[in-house]
Motif scaffolding. Structure first.
Motif, PDB file in Angstrom:
ATOM      1  N   SER A   1     -79.958  47.174  17.690  1.00 15.30           N
ATOM      2  CA  SER A   1     -78.648  47.645  17.225  1.00 15.30           C
ATOM      3  C   SER A   1     -77.631  46.513  17.123  1.00 15.30           C
ATOM      4  O   SER A   1     -76.684  46.590  16.326  1.00 15.30           O
ATOM      5  CB  SER A   1     -78.115  48.737  18.155  1.00 15.30           C
ATOM      6  N   ASP A   2     -77.817  45.458  17.899  1.00  9.65           N
ATOM      7  CA  ASP A   2     -76.908  44.315  17.823  1.00  9.65           C
ATOM      8  C   ASP A   2     -77.050  43.586  16.487  1.00  9.65           C
ATOM      9  O   ASP A   2     -76.079  43.035  15.976  1.00  9.65           O
ATOM     10  CB  ASP A   2     -77.163  43.340  18.977  1.00  9.65           C
ATOM     11  N   LEU A   3     -78.243  43.590  15.928  1.00 10.86           N
ATOM     12  CA  LEU A   3     -78.431  42.983  14.604  1.00 10.86           C
ATOM     13  C   LEU A   3     -77.746  43.826  13.535  1.00 10.86           C
ATOM     14  O   LEU A   3     -77.094  43.285  12.627  1.00 10.86           O
ATOM     15  CB  LEU A   3     -79.915  42.845  14.286  1.00 10.86           C
ATOM     16  N   ASP A   4     -77.894  45.157  13.643  1.00 13.92           N
ATOM     17  CA  ASP A   4     -77.224  46.037  12.679  1.00 13.92           C
ATOM     18  C   ASP A   4     -75.718  45.855  12.746  1.00 13.92           C
ATOM     19  O   ASP A   4     -75.042  45.769  11.709  1.00 13.92           O
ATOM     20  CB  ASP A   4     -77.583  47.498  12.967  1.00 13.92           C
ATOM     21  N   GLU A   5     -75.177  45.781  13.963  1.00 12.75           N
ATOM     22  CA  GLU A   5     -73.735  45.605  14.124  1.00 12.75           C
ATOM     23  C   GLU A   5     -73.273  44.272  13.562  1.00 12.75           C
ATOM     24  O   GLU A   5     -72.216  44.181  12.923  1.00 12.75           O
ATOM     25  CB  GLU A   5     -73.359  45.723  15.602  1.00 12.75           C
ATOM     26  N   ALA A   6     -74.053  43.225  13.798  1.00 10.95           N
ATOM     27  CA  ALA A   6     -73.690  41.912  13.268  1.00 10.95           C
ATOM     28  C   ALA A   6     -73.657  41.939  11.741  1.00 10.95           C
ATOM     29  O   ALA A   6     -72.733  41.394  11.120  1.00 10.95           O
ATOM     30  CB  ALA A   6     -74.675  40.856  13.760  1.00 10.95           C
ATOM     31  N   MET A   7     -74.623  42.580  11.131  1.00  9.07           N
ATOM     32  CA  MET A   7     -74.657  42.681   9.673  1.00  9.07           C
ATOM     33  C   MET A   7     -73.444  43.452   9.162  1.00  9.07           C
ATOM     34  O   MET A   7     -72.816  43.075   8.165  1.00  9.07           O
ATOM     35  CB  MET A   7     -75.950  43.378   9.237  1.00  9.07           C
ATOM     36  N   GLU A   8     -73.090  44.527   9.851  1.00  9.10           N
ATOM     37  CA  GLU A   8     -71.979  45.375   9.411  1.00  9.10           C
ATOM     38  C   GLU A   8     -70.629  44.685   9.552  1.00  9.10           C
ATOM     39  O   GLU A   8     -69.717  44.921   8.746  1.00  9.10           O
ATOM     40  CB  GLU A   8     -71.974  46.679  10.220  1.00  9.10           C
ATOM     41  N   THR A   9     -70.497  43.824  10.557  1.00  4.66           N
ATOM     42  CA  THR A   9     -69.203  43.184  10.826  1.00  4.66           C
ATOM     43  C   THR A   9     -69.099  41.769  10.266  1.00  4.66           C
ATOM     44  O   THR A   9     -68.084  41.097  10.456  1.00  4.66           O
ATOM     45  CB  THR A   9     -68.934  43.140  12.347  1.00  4.66           C
ATOM     46  N   GLY A  10     -70.148  41.301   9.602  1.00  8.99           N
ATOM     47  CA  GLY A  10     -70.097  39.984   8.988  1.00  8.99           C
ATOM     48  C   GLY A  10     -70.336  38.828   9.943  1.00  8.99           C
ATOM     49  O   GLY A  10     -70.090  37.670   9.588  1.00  8.99           O
ATOM     50  N   ARG A  11     -70.838  39.136  11.161  1.00  8.09           N
ATOM     51  CA  ARG A  11     -71.168  38.049  12.091  1.00  8.09           C
ATOM     52  C   ARG A  11     -72.557  37.519  11.757  1.00  8.09           C
ATOM     53  O   ARG A  11     -73.450  38.267  11.408  1.00  8.09           O
ATOM     54  CB  ARG A  11     -71.098  38.541  13.539  1.00  8.09           C
ATOM     55  N   ARG A  12     -72.733  36.237  11.898  1.00  9.52           N
ATOM     56  CA  ARG A  12     -73.964  35.608  11.428  1.00  9.52           C
ATOM     57  C   ARG A  12     -75.120  35.762  12.405  1.00  9.52           C
ATOM     58  O   ARG A  12     -74.935  35.771  13.627  1.00  9.52           O
ATOM     59  CB  ARG A  12     -73.724  34.126  11.134  1.00  9.52           C
ATOM     60  N   ILE A  13     -76.292  35.869  11.840  1.00 12.99           N
ATOM     61  CA  ILE A  13     -77.547  35.882  12.579  1.00 12.99           C
ATOM     62  C   ILE A  13     -78.305  34.607  12.197  1.00 12.99           C
ATOM     63  O   ILE A  13     -78.313  34.212  11.022  1.00 12.99           O
ATOM     64  CB  ILE A  13     -78.389  37.118  12.215  1.00 12.99           C
ATOM     65  N   TYR A  14     -78.914  33.985  13.177  1.00 15.09           N
ATOM     66  CA  TYR A  14     -79.709  32.786  12.925  1.00 15.09           C
ATOM     67  C   TYR A  14     -81.062  32.914  13.613  1.00 15.09           C
ATOM     68  O   TYR A  14     -81.191  33.577  14.653  1.00 15.09           O
ATOM     69  CB  TYR A  14     -79.037  31.530  13.483  1.00 15.09           C
ATOM     70  N   VAL A  15     -82.049  32.251  13.062  1.00 16.63           N
ATOM     71  CA  VAL A  15     -83.282  31.934  13.784  1.00 16.63           C
ATOM     72  C   VAL A  15     -83.418  30.419  13.732  1.00 16.63           C
ATOM     73  O   VAL A  15     -82.872  29.762  12.845  1.00 16.63           O
ATOM     74  CB  VAL A  15     -84.517  32.623  13.175  1.00 16.63           C
ATOM     75  N   GLY A  16     -84.123  29.852  14.697  1.00 16.54           N
ATOM     76  CA  GLY A  16     -84.217  28.396  14.668  1.00 16.54           C
ATOM     77  C   GLY A  16     -85.194  27.847  15.683  1.00 16.54           C
ATOM     78  O   GLY A  16     -85.562  28.500  16.656  1.00 16.54           O
ATOM     79  N   ASN A  17     -85.599  26.615  15.410  1.00 20.12           N
ATOM     80  CA  ASN A  17     -86.418  25.860  16.351  1.00 20.12           C
ATOM     81  C   ASN A  17     -86.119  24.378  16.158  1.00 20.12           C
ATOM     82  O   ASN A  17     -85.346  23.999  15.264  1.00 20.12           O
ATOM     83  CB  ASN A  17     -87.911  26.173  16.187  1.00 20.12           C
ATOM     84  N   SER A  18     -86.722  23.558  16.988  1.00 15.56           N
ATOM     85  CA  SER A  18     -86.403  22.133  16.950  1.00 15.56           C
ATOM     86  C   SER A  18     -86.832  21.489  15.640  1.00 15.56           C
ATOM     87  O   SER A  18     -86.168  20.561  15.154  1.00 15.56           O
ATOM     88  CB  SER A  18     -87.079  21.424  18.129  1.00 15.56           C
ATOM     89  N   LEU A  19     -87.918  21.964  15.060  1.00 20.68           N
ATOM     90  CA  LEU A  19     -88.397  21.386  13.807  1.00 20.68           C
ATOM     91  C   LEU A  19     -87.445  21.681  12.654  1.00 20.68           C
ATOM     92  O   LEU A  19     -87.091  20.789  11.884  1.00 20.68           O
ATOM     93  CB  LEU A  19     -89.786  21.943  13.479  1.00 20.68           C
ATOM     94  N   ARG A  20     -87.021  22.914  12.534  1.00 23.44           N
ATOM     95  CA  ARG A  20     -86.268  23.351  11.367  1.00 23.44           C
ATOM     96  C   ARG A  20     -84.757  23.396  11.558  1.00 23.44           C
ATOM     97  O   ARG A  20     -84.007  23.459  10.594  1.00 23.44           O
ATOM     98  CB  ARG A  20     -86.751  24.741  10.934  1.00 23.44           C
ATOM     99  N   GLY A  21     -84.292  23.414  12.808  1.00 26.03           N
ATOM    100  CA  GLY A  21     -82.873  23.601  13.052  1.00 26.03           C
ATOM    101  C   GLY A  21     -82.498  25.067  12.937  1.00 26.03           C
ATOM    102  O   GLY A  21     -83.362  25.954  12.939  1.00 26.03           O
ATOM    103  N   LEU A  22     -81.206  25.357  12.846  1.00 24.93           N
ATOM    104  CA  LEU A  22     -80.723  26.727  12.713  1.00 24.93           C
ATOM    105  C   LEU A  22     -80.807  27.158  11.250  1.00 24.93           C
ATOM    106  O   LEU A  22     -80.387  26.433  10.348  1.00 24.93           O
ATOM    107  CB  LEU A  22     -79.271  26.846  13.179  1.00 24.93           C
TER     108      LEU A  22
END
Length: 211
Positions: A183-204
């Motif tokens: 639900s935190d992902l849904d809320e972030a999408m609805e409110t315009g807050r950014r979601i990231y995935v990342g690792n050392s190879l690729r960065g954020l």
């Protein structure tokens, strides 16, 4: 042991190995925790494996007896405007399984989660634990922006591999551990807050839930 330890890092001719010391320390800690023979100096083996004038993905695999194998492949960093499509899989991680707090070749849950969706449909699949908490992606840690711009990332207690990039962001006070639910992902999408995935190879990498 029927599995090995892994470290995957980025090398560029200009800067050498990105976050080398952090990767080395994690390898040593995992070897100690899992009863592997402590590695010899890994830097010579890494340096012998890299060459050329283009960035490389460098994969180090260490056996239970401390044998090191290094392989490389060309690597291109995503552009700043890249947005990955993510989905939440049905595959569960056990929050109390200590093995998955180390980066190893034992990757059955991650492979199962990735196989839930066609490769062209999503760029990354997120796993949850037995409590329904978000854990991580198959190759990345998860980060969700809060209302003040701090990046929230699932804590160790949710059952995650503590990534090298994640540790750096926490150390720099750009991120902090927090239990996250779908639900935190849904809320972030609805409110315009950014979601990231990342690792050392690729960065954020910016991410959005796929429909």
């Amino acid at each position: 042991m029927d599995f090995s330890l892994i470290e995957t890092m980025r090398w560029t001719p200009e800067d050498g190995f990105l976050r080398f010391e952090q990767h080395r320390r994690r390898l040593v800690r995992s070897a100690d925790a899992l009863g592997f023979r402590q590695p010899a100096d890994i830097e010579p083996a890494l340096k012998d494996a890299v060459d050329g004038d283009e960035p490389l993905r460098v994969r180090l695999v260490m056996s239970f007896r401390g044998k090191i194998e290094v392989t490389t492949s060309p690597f291109s960093l995503q552009g700043d405007d890249t947005v990955w499509k993510i989905r939440i899989g049905s595959t569960k991680l056990k929050s109390d399984d200590p093995l998955y707090r180390h980066k190893t070749t034992r990757r059955e849950p991650y492979e199962a989660a990735r196989a839930e969706f066609p490769a062209e449909a999503v760029d990354e699949v997120l796993l949850t634990n037995e409590r329904g908490e978000l854990c991580e992606g198959t190759i990345s840690n998860l980060f969700v922006e809060d209302s003040e711009g701090m990046l929230l990332t699932p804590p160790i207690t949710s059952g995650i591999l503590p990534g090298v990039l994640r540790a750096d962001l926490i150390r720099e006070r750009r991120a902090k551990g927090a239990v996250l639910k779908p639900s935190d992902l849904d809320e972030a999408m609805e409110t315009g807050r950014r979601i990231y995935v990342g690792n050392s190879l690729r960065g954020l990498i910016r991410a959005e839930l796929a429909g």
